[in-house]
Write a protein that holds these residues in place. Structure first.
Motif, short mmCIF file in Angstrom:
data_model
loop_
_atom_site.label_atom_id
_atom_site.label_comp_id
_atom_site.label_asym_id
_atom_site.label_seq_id
_atom_site.Cartn_x
_atom_site.Cartn_y
_atom_site.Cartn_z
N GLN A 44 0.87 -1.16 -0.01
CA GLN A 44 -0.06 0.08 0.12
C GLN A 44 1.00 1.27 0.11
OE1 GLN A 44 -2.43 0.71 3.43
NE2 GLN A 44 -3.77 2.07 2.40
N PHE A 45 1.81 1.28 0.64
CA PHE A 45 2.67 2.42 0.67
C PHE A 45 3.63 2.70 -0.63
CE2 PHE A 45 7.33 4.00 1.14
CZ PHE A 45 7.01 5.06 1.72
N TYR A 46 3.82 1.55 -1.17
CA TYR A 46 4.39 1.75 -2.63
C TYR A 46 3.41 2.30 -3.61
CZ TYR A 46 8.53 -1.48 -1.33
OH TYR A 46 9.60 -1.73 -0.60
N ALA A 47 2.13 1.86 -3.42
CA ALA A 47 1.33 2.40 -4.46
C ALA A 47 0.92 3.64 -4.03
CB ALA A 47 -0.03 1.42 -4.43
N LEU A 48 0.57 4.08 -2.95
CA LEU A 48 0.35 5.43 -2.62
C LEU A 48 1.47 6.59 -2.98
CD1 LEU A 48 -1.64 5.00 0.95
CD2 LEU A 48 -2.41 5.53 -1.32
N ASN A 49 2.81 6.06 -2.98
CA ASN A 49 3.83 6.82 -3.23
C ASN A 49 4.43 6.47 -4.76
OD1 ASN A 49 4.27 8.33 -0.58
ND2 ASN A 49 4.42 6.19 0.10
N ARG A 50 3.66 5.79 -5.35
CA ARG A 50 4.03 5.43 -6.70
C ARG A 50 5.22 4.91 -7.01
NH1 ARG A 50 1.23 10.51 -7.26
NH2 ARG A 50 -0.94 10.20 -7.77
#
Length: 51
Positions: A44-50
Motif C-alpha cells: 500500500q505504501f508503494y502504491a500510494l507513493n508510486r
C-alpha cells in the motif's frame, strides 16, 4: 552558552557510536536471516507513493 552547545553536539555524536556495538554482537544466524517482508501495508505504501 557555547560550552552547552558543544556538549550537546558531543552527546549526539556519541549515540551512533554506541549503537554500532550492538550490531557487533549479532550472531552469524542473525546476519543471514531474511529481514525484508513485502506485506500488505508495504504494498500500500508503494502504491500510494508510486514506487
Amino acid at each position: 552558552m557555547k560550552t552547552i552547545g558543544l556538549a550537546g553536539t558531543a552527546a549526539a555524536a556519541a549515540v551512533p557510536l554506541a549503537a554500532t556495538g550492538v550490531a557487533a554482537e549479532e550472531s552469524p544466524e542473525e546476519r543471514v536471516k531474511p529481514r525484508y517482508q513485502e506485506t500488505a501495508h508495504v504494498k500500500q505504501f508503494y502504491a500510494l507513493n508510486r514506487l
